[in-house]
Enzyme design. Structure first.
Site, PDB file in Angstrom:
ATOM      1  N   GLU A   1       0.636  -0.824   0.190  1.00 24.02           N
ATOM      2  CA  GLU A   1      -0.628   0.013   0.165  1.00 24.02           C
ATOM      3  C   GLU A   1       1.096   0.913  -0.117  1.00 24.02           C
ATOM      4  O   GLU A   1       1.911   1.292   0.486  1.00 24.02           O
ATOM      5  CB  GLU A   1      -0.951  -0.370   1.267  1.00 24.02           C
ATOM      6  CG  GLU A   1      -0.381   0.486   2.793  1.00 24.02           C
ATOM      7  CD  GLU A   1      -0.691  -0.703   3.641  1.00 24.02           C
ATOM      8  OE1 GLU A   1      -2.075   1.121   4.151  1.00 24.02           O
ATOM      9  OE2 GLU A   1      -0.500  -1.112   4.481  1.00 24.02           O
TER      10      GLU A   1
ATOM     11  N   LYS B   1       2.636   4.775   0.956  1.00 13.48           N
ATOM     12  CA  LYS B   1       3.062   5.239   2.304  1.00 13.48           C
ATOM     13  C   LYS B   1       2.303   6.342   3.019  1.00 13.48           C
ATOM     14  O   LYS B   1       3.605   7.243   1.878  1.00 13.48           O
ATOM     15  CB  LYS B   1       4.639   4.742   2.576  1.00 13.48           C
ATOM     16  CG  LYS B   1       5.151   5.744   4.024  1.00 13.48           C
ATOM     17  CD  LYS B   1       6.553   5.510   3.606  1.00 13.48           C
ATOM     18  CE  LYS B   1       6.890   5.353   4.864  1.00 13.48           C
ATOM     19  NZ  LYS B   1       7.056   7.195   5.349  1.00 13.48           N
TER      20      LYS B   1
ATOM     21  N   ASP C   1       2.440  10.314   3.283  1.00 15.92           N
ATOM     22  CA  ASP C   1       3.208  11.513   3.958  1.00 15.92           C
ATOM     23  C   ASP C   1       2.731  12.486   4.597  1.00 15.92           C
ATOM     24  O   ASP C   1       2.169  13.265   4.237  1.00 15.92           O
ATOM     25  CB  ASP C   1       4.800  12.029   2.916  1.00 15.92           C
ATOM     26  CG  ASP C   1       5.686  12.566   4.067  1.00 15.92           C
ATOM     27  OD1 ASP C   1       5.720  12.703   5.059  1.00 15.92           O
ATOM     28  OD2 ASP C   1       6.165  13.548   2.671  1.00 15.92           O
TER      29      ASP C   1
ATOM     30  N   TYR D   1      -5.000   2.243   8.618  1.00 13.66           N
ATOM     31  CA  TYR D   1      -3.995   0.945   7.648  1.00 13.66           C
ATOM     32  C   TYR D   1      -3.529   0.029   9.262  1.00 13.66           C
ATOM     33  O   TYR D   1      -2.406  -0.771   8.606  1.00 13.66           O
ATOM     34  CB  TYR D   1      -2.751   1.867   7.264  1.00 13.66           C
ATOM     35  CG  TYR D   1      -1.568   2.930   7.941  1.00 13.66           C
ATOM     36  CD1 TYR D   1      -1.098   2.270   9.108  1.00 13.66           C
ATOM     37  CD2 TYR D   1      -1.571   4.192   8.019  1.00 13.66           C
ATOM     38  CE1 TYR D   1      -0.395   2.803   9.729  1.00 13.66           C
ATOM     39  CE2 TYR D   1      -0.646   5.083   8.477  1.00 13.66           C
ATOM     40  CZ  TYR D   1      -0.049   4.275   9.642  1.00 13.66           C
ATOM     41  OH  TYR D   1       0.611   4.632  10.155  1.00 13.66           O
TER      42      TYR D   1
ATOM     43  N   LYS E   1      10.529   3.108   0.159  1.00  9.69           N
ATOM     44  CA  LYS E   1      11.322   3.990  -0.303  1.00  9.69           C
ATOM     45  C   LYS E   1      11.808   4.607  -1.557  1.00  9.69           C
ATOM     46  O   LYS E   1      11.693   4.074  -1.627  1.00  9.69           O
ATOM     47  CB  LYS E   1      11.695   4.650   0.767  1.00  9.69           C
ATOM     48  CG  LYS E   1      11.787   4.774   2.715  1.00  9.69           C
ATOM     49  CD  LYS E   1      10.990   5.414   2.856  1.00  9.69           C
ATOM     50  CE  LYS E   1      10.714   6.929   2.895  1.00  9.69           C
ATOM     51  NZ  LYS E   1      11.215   7.937   4.302  1.00  9.69           N
TER      52      LYS E   1
ATOM     53  N   CYS F   1       8.555  37.763 -29.464  1.00 12.15           N
ATOM     54  CA  CYS F   1       8.231  38.159 -28.034  1.00 12.15           C
ATOM     55  C   CYS F   1       6.999  37.784 -27.394  1.00 12.15           C
ATOM     56  O   CYS F   1       6.389  38.624 -28.013  1.00 12.15           O
ATOM     57  CB  CYS F   1       8.792  39.685 -27.575  1.00 12.15           C
ATOM     58  SG  CYS F   1       8.334  39.760 -25.824  1.00 12.15           S
TER      59      CYS F   1
ATOM     60  N   CYS G   1       5.486  41.572 -26.147  1.00  8.87           N
ATOM     61  CA  CYS G   1       5.562  42.596 -26.321  1.00  8.87           C
ATOM     62  C   CYS G   1       5.244  42.433 -28.782  1.00  8.87           C
ATOM     63  O   CYS G   1       4.699  43.837 -29.312  1.00  8.87           O
ATOM     64  CB  CYS G   1       6.664  43.516 -26.227  1.00  8.87           C
ATOM     65  SG  CYS G   1       8.587  43.295 -27.079  1.00  8.87           S
TER      66      CYS G   1
ATOM     67  N   CYS H   1      14.371  38.727 -26.439  1.00  8.37           N
ATOM     68  CA  CYS H   1      13.894  40.178 -27.457  1.00  8.37           C
ATOM     69  C   CYS H   1      14.809  41.372 -27.271  1.00  8.37           C
ATOM     70  O   CYS H   1      14.820  41.987 -26.502  1.00  8.37           O
ATOM     71  CB  CYS H   1      12.392  40.258 -26.113  1.00  8.37           C
ATOM     72  SG  CYS H   1      11.689  41.019 -26.358  1.00  8.37           S
TER      73      CYS H   1
ATOM     74  N   CYS I   1       9.482  46.773 -24.495  1.00 13.64           N
ATOM     75  CA  CYS I   1       8.377  45.663 -23.909  1.00 13.64           C
ATOM     76  C   CYS I   1       8.460  45.672 -22.414  1.00 13.64           C
ATOM     77  O   CYS I   1       8.944  46.261 -21.893  1.00 13.64           O
ATOM     78  CB  CYS I   1       9.932  44.638 -24.230  1.00 13.64           C
ATOM     79  SG  CYS I   1       9.015  43.029 -23.045  1.00 13.64           S
TER      80      CYS I   1
END
Length: 702
Positions: A127, A129, A131, A237, A325, A430, A433, A448, A454
């Protein structure tokens, strides 16, 4: 932190004894931070490394095992803020496995212990684990009577009132044994975590680094009303004290808990052998990013409860279970989109938008993609990276993050690539712009060409100007810059210093502001009218000129008048002022050309004059490094410093003639490591560099 750690086989008895003492201290401090303060000081991977190192030394020197050995300890002492509950059955932790071979060894140890033949049936459950935060809930005659955290495994914190606010936890059970203690994990979903952080930020409260911290901090509130307002969930669990068995098997008992009204994980299955266990591990790992909650591995348990009883327990872990893990610094997730950000120098930076996943203790939803070559699967010289695999929207990608490094995409799973996916086409204009985006010869990035027209470049330059290492103006950050720019109140740095005169009244009436907040902002701006020369140079945002270079330049010229005059007099590749600039140690021709070009641009020069008119610029004198033990050395600070701030330590080192770097390399002379140092300390050990504690560093610099 001391010298680089030797291989366990090379340790003498005295060295092993000293290191076991140090490991006991480090692990105990980490346990307190994680279990009691809900504020981890190191990544899970570093903690696991310390635990494995401790176990390896104890295995070679069993006579040196300490009474306070981390191998025998579970969690941390419960907080004094809560009443205590002694667990009727200890809440133990699980042994960890990290490789497939560890799981094979686990199964073989069980067969040897039970004297089972290699072909005898031996089933397990597998199953996810979760956290989160472990919780034990006691029911008597079907009524919930108390709930406690793990604490130190023997005694936990009484959080009964808080647990009653969690919707997944029934207050009353029908058809349950007379006495039943249910154990499980309190957690928070990714969606609820994001919404909580948004609410916290809007209210000016504390935000959380990850769902685990948020869940733990929410459950361990002294005011149950706060817990009730937090979106906590619970998976059951296991069980502890019980007046009659739930079933004959682990899988049957979990099914019984589900029938009683508990939420149990739908991904738990029964497996007939190691191959099934590892296959389910891979399947869960592949689905990790889409589960909607954090997991850090898969737990395997012997299914038959009579075999669990025969196997029993070690001092702190059951023999019949193990946690397989995941890598703490890597995770697989979905790349939902590729967005282009435009920086202050016009660089187009591609960013991956990801399905959120926790990596290295932090929720990651974005990752850098560097440039067009990186996306296409090649380096700047055209050589393949990731064996030439490109990155596309809709790909499943491996994300990695070590310490405080920006998350990056390591690889792509081509087996999960959608059939209709198309290679990513890097924009030629860009996105902000519409100006042409060009890639100059020898450069890896597209830029650009819009410059002053811009808006993205203008906003990013202003964000840089107010940033911590530049003008560091209290009360104005990235969000305020964006809002004021959109309003048309600021367009260049000088506008910040005339903001009160031009728009003070409007700001005081603006939603989210008021007399006090506006006054604080204007006071913060006023305090930065006097600024050291190096901060001004850095704040201008000149391409290639970083914080260290700005300091070198300021020390070389001393005053703004001399620096400005020299830049205006300099001509690229010729003249005395050009040669003087290039002769500054650490200033190359590329940076020199960028400086000269910046000051010879009429628009830049006019903006600088408007800014300087608002400022009092402090001269900078070159410090004396005579007698300094670190003059000319490269230093990296990592972890938490306890006797000075990171900024203070950096300033002190530079004043003594050292160069302070942000990353560890073979050219680093000293790495000063405090608690929670993480990946930088690890790399320093791998490279055999000199590691210093904060106290050792202070002794070195006198």
């Amino acid at each position: 932190m001391g010298p680089v750690r030797r291989a366990v086989e090379e340790l003498t008895s005295a060295q092993a004894k000293a290191e076991l003492a140090m490991l006991a201290r480090e692990i105990a401090a980490a346990d307190l931070a994680y279990h009691q303060a809900d504020a981890p000081v190191m990544p899970d991977a570093d903690y696991d490394t310390l635990k494995r190192r401790n176990a390896a030394i104890e295995a070679r020197f069993p006579e040196l095992k300490r009474p306070d050995s981390p191998s025998d300890r579970v969690g941390a002492a419960p907080s004094e803020a809560f009443a205590k509950i002694r667990h009727s059955v200890p809440m133990l932790s699980l042994a960890n496995g990290f490789e497939d071979a560890d799981i094979t060894d686990f199964a073989e140890r069980i067969r040897r212990f039970l004297n089972l033949a290699a072909d005898a049936p031996l089933a397990f459950t597998a199953e996810p684990k979760i956290d989160g935060l472990s919780l034990s809930i006691r029911y008597e005659n079907g009524e919930m009577v108390q709930a406690a955290t793990r604490g130190d495994g023997e005694t936990g914190e009484n959080v009964t009132a808080n647990a009653r606010t969690i919707a997944d936890i029934p207050h009353r059970l029908e058809g349950a044994p007379e006495v039943l203690e249910v154990r499980g994990e309190v957690y928070m979903s990714h969606a609820d975590f994001a919404a909580l952080n948004e609410r916290q930020e809007a209210a000016g409260g504390k935000t959380f680094a990850n769902p685990r911290n948020a869940a733990a901090g929410s459950l361990r509130q002294l005011d149950a009303a706060i817990t009730a307002a937090r979106p906590l969930r619970f998976f059951a669990y296991a069980w502890a004290e019980i007046s009659e068995p739930l079933a004959d098997t682990q899988s049957g008992a979990i099914a019984r808990l589900a029938a009683l009204g508990f939420s149990t994980n739908p991904l738990m299955i029964r497996c007939e052998g190691i191959a099934d266990l590892l296959a389910h591990y891979r399947a869960i790992e592949a689905r990790r990013a889409t589960l909607g909650y954090d997991i850090d591995g898969v737990v395997y348990k012997v299914d038959r409860l009579d075999l669990q009883a025969r196997l029993g327990f070690r001092s702190a872990t059951p023999r019949w279970a193990i946690a397989h893990k995941f890598s703490a610094e890597r995770a697989t997730t979905l790349l939902e989109a590729i967005e282009i950000q435009v920086g202050r120098t016009g660089a187009l930076s591609p960013v991956a938008r990801l399905t959120p996943v926790t990596v290295g203790g932090v929720v990651v939803s974005n990752a850098t993609l560097h440039n067009a070559d990186y996306i296409a699967g090649r380096d700047s010289r055209g050589n393949p990276i990731r064996e030439g695999r490109d990155i596309r929207v809709g790909d499943w990608v491996t994300v990695y993050r070590a310490g405080d490094v920006i998350p990056k995409i390591e690889d792509v799973d081509l087996t999960r690539r959608p059939a209709e996916s198309q290679p990513y086409s890097f924009p030629e204009t860009c996105p902000v712009c519409g100006s042409d985006a060009i890639r100059e010869p020898g450069e890896a990035v597209h830029r650009c060409t819009g410059n002053l027209i811009c808006p993205a470049q203008a906003v990013e330059k202003l964000k840089h100007f107010v940033s911590r290492d530049a003008f560091d103006i209290e009360g104005i950050g990235a969000k305020q810059v964006e809002a004021f720019f959109q309003e048309g109140w600021i367009r260049e740095p000088a506008d910040i210093f005339t903001l009160e005169v031009r728009h003070g009244e409007s700001l005081r009436k603006r939603e989210g502001w008021g007399e006090k907040s506006a006054a604080n902002l204007f006071r913060g701006i006023s305090e930065r009218r006097s600024i050291p020369l190096n901060r001004l140079i850095f704040g201008l945002g000149i391409r290639h000129v970083g914080e260290t270079a700005a300091r070198l330049i300021a020390r070389s010229y001393g005053s703004w008048a001399r620096f400005q005059m020299a830049m205006e007099a300099a001509r690229e590749h010729e003249g005395e002022d050009w040669e003087t600039l290039n002769n500054i140690d650490g200033i190359g021709p590329v940076m020199a050309a960028s400086l000269v070009d910046f000051f010879h641009d009429p628009a830049n020069r006019a903006a600088i004059e408007r800014l300087v008119a608002e400022l009092s610029i402090e001269d900078v004198e070159a410090p004396s490094t005579e007698g300094s033990a670190i003059a000319g050395k490269t230093v990296v600070f990592t972890g938490t410093l306890e006797k000075m701030t990171r900024a203070e330590a950096k300033a002190r080192a530079e004043a003594l003639g050292a160069k302070v770097a942000g990353s560890v390399s073979a050219r680093t002379d000293y790495v000063v490591a405090g608690p929670g140092a993480g990946s930088k300390e690890k790399k320093a050990r791998e490279l055999g560099l000199t590691l210093l504690s904060e106290d050792e560093w202070l002794d070195l610099i006198g």
